[in-house]
Design an enzyme around this catalytic site. Structure first.
Site, PDB file in Angstrom:
ATOM      1  N   SER A 139     -15.197   5.373 -19.027  1.00  0.00           N
ATOM      2  CA  SER A 139     -15.510   5.039 -17.840  1.00  0.00           C
ATOM      3  C   SER A 139     -14.616   3.588 -18.052  1.00  0.00           C
ATOM      4  O   SER A 139     -13.572   3.232 -18.923  1.00  0.00           O
ATOM      5  CB  SER A 139     -17.072   4.446 -17.753  1.00  0.00           C
ATOM      6  OG  SER A 139     -16.593   3.856 -15.978  1.00  0.00           O
ATOM      7  N   GLU A 151     -11.401   0.238   0.285  1.00  0.00           N
ATOM      8  CA  GLU A 151     -11.313  -0.744   1.808  1.00  0.00           C
ATOM      9  C   GLU A 151      -9.480  -0.566   1.993  1.00  0.00           C
ATOM     10  O   GLU A 151      -8.619  -0.156   0.688  1.00  0.00           O
ATOM     11  CB  GLU A 151     -10.963  -2.361   0.467  1.00  0.00           C
ATOM     12  CG  GLU A 151     -12.974  -2.131   0.197  1.00  0.00           C
ATOM     13  CD  GLU A 151     -13.369  -3.477   1.698  1.00  0.00           C
ATOM     14  OE1 GLU A 151     -13.002  -3.863   2.894  1.00  0.00           O
ATOM     15  OE2 GLU A 151     -14.659  -2.866   1.678  1.00  0.00           O
ATOM     16  N   HIS A 163     -13.597   7.042 -12.963  1.00  0.00           N
ATOM     17  CA  HIS A 163     -14.529   6.947 -11.366  1.00  0.00           C
ATOM     18  C   HIS A 163     -13.728   7.020 -10.314  1.00  0.00           C
ATOM     19  O   HIS A 163     -14.280   6.753  -8.358  1.00  0.00           O
ATOM     20  CB  HIS A 163     -15.521   6.082 -10.779  1.00  0.00           C
ATOM     21  CG  HIS A 163     -16.285   5.930 -12.393  1.00  0.00           C
ATOM     22  ND1 HIS A 163     -17.422   6.832 -12.361  1.00  0.00           N
ATOM     23  CD2 HIS A 163     -16.433   5.210 -13.235  1.00  0.00           C
ATOM     24  CE1 HIS A 163     -18.207   6.585 -13.848  1.00  0.00           C
ATOM     25  NE2 HIS A 163     -17.320   5.598 -13.959  1.00  0.00           N
TER      26      HIS A 163
END
Lengths: 270, 270
Positions: free
Chosen positions: B131, B149, B173
């Site tokens: 991550s 978006e 992710h």
């Protein structure tokens, strides 16, 4: 490609601005003939036809359209009715609302109203669709599939669409629902089709030469698989991760154009 | 590129399987030297170092690693301490946990521990990060930015990263948080960098020749902007939609490999 694209299509990625200042809905009005338009809202995709129909009728009326009406088709019998065919025949603009694209194709596919819509399209009548209404326009359409998942073998269900737009698969709510994975899987399954992902409050206006221009406030993503030199899509068990080497991706902002025949963005932007 | 890639990096897209059967964590163990490994967990990224550290120490112990310890660095003074440097110097594997990548770079950047890690990397010690720990490895790293978006001018904040992986920007992710838009914006901002988006429970293992192989259960998406022939990224006001013509996209499944120097997938898959 250009062969079948005789008319004009306006495909909206859903959740379009519904204020009177809406660029996209204003486009529907202007391309339907402004105040003299005869605009028909088809609510076949939705299970709430009255509510959805009323919303659009009010909106287009406020924008100055005198003759706007919503027509629901709740079964295949409706799709054969004379009064609906007559309405389609005199319409200068036809607008499919959102809902479920499988309702559109299963209720009107092959019916009299379907053929009347195809005829109208060939005469140059603008055919519009938002969300499910946009997805249904292509030869093969995406029915459902998860967003925000690794691209994989079990990501999507597809079905035959209305076929107004050939060699293309349209996806909507594209960025907002994280749908790039499912569109990549579709393109990998047959690179003959071009993947077109339309964001919310964004539309493509396809002209008779199969060139589209982006309208609205978001972006349109085009996936061109022509040069793919490896994919494992045919070997995947459900859930297995996709591999796909060497696809092309274009991101188009409002005002930019794309030629569906040559599969190239058009550089002299409007 | 190959110049600086002397050692091995394992970059994980977050949310890796934490069972004893975890392919990815087993890879950490085997590349660190199995039971004889000296494995150091660096929890600098997280605000819950005790909890996170304990999780990984337990897990790696259960997998047979005798010498595994978690070290926290809570300020820049810690990053200069002898006992931490000594631990790094004898480590055969170093593992950065998730959290906030800006904590990693702001607390250890330029410190003695940073230089000790670079030296270890050059000696061939495997450096792992999940991550935030993966994001921090590149020259320039993504700090934050919205997912799901439309790609736009205001989507991302970036900062200088640890620089172990050059000419690459890593996002994690990736599918699960709909991050293709922000990675496209980064690549548009400088097509010199290759965009690498790693899904959850998925990793890239980069070898000393700058070739990576995909591990785990999801996919890795590579965006190559070398052939971009138009982008509006330099003209965008915050929130304006991006345009980007002609990027390349590769989707890599576990077992497939990619050559970061030639920017090509490797066809003879393992």
């Amino acid at each position: 490609m250009g062969e079948k694209s005789k008319g004009y299509l306006l495909l909206i990625g859903g959740a379009e601005d519904k204020s009177e200042e809406s660029d996209i809905l204003r486009k529907v009005v202007s391309l339907s003939g402004e105040r003299g338009a005869c605009l028909t809202i088809l609510t076949v995709a939705t299970k709430e036809p009255e509510k959805v129909g009323e919303t659009y009728v009010k909106l287009f009326s406020r924008m100055g359209v005198k003759d706007v009406t919503a027509i629901d088709i709740k079964d295949r019998q409706d799709a054969q009715k004379d009064y609906i065919i007559e309405r389609i025949e005199k319409s200068t603009g036809i607008f499919f609302t959102g809902g479920d694209q499988l309702r559109i194709t299963s209720l009107i596919g092959g019916s009299r109203i379907y053929h009347a819509i195809c005829d109208a399209y060939k005469r140059g009548v603008i055919i519009c669709g938002t969300s499910a209404g946009a997805s249904a326009m292509s030869d093969t359409m995406i029915v459902d599939g998860d967003g925000n998942e690794s691209p994989s073998g079990s990501l999507i269900n597809m079905a035959p669409g209305l076929g107004l737009l050939e060699e293309v698969v349209v996806d909507q709510h594209f960025a907002q629902r994280g749908r790039i994975g499912r569109l990549l899987t579709v393109v990998a399954s047959n690179p003959y089709v071009l993947g077109v992902g339309i964001d919310e409050d964004t539309a493509i206006l396809v002209n008779s030469k199969a060139v589209f221009t982006v309208e609205g406030s978001g972006t349109v993503t085009v996936i061109d698989g022509s040069d793919i030199d490896y994919t494992n899509v045919s070997e995947l068990a459900p859930g297995d991760p996709l591999a796909l080497f060497n696809a092309k991706i274009h991101v188009l902002s409002p005002g930019t154009s794309f030629d569906l025949s040559s599969r190239r963005p058009v550089f002299n932007k409007t």
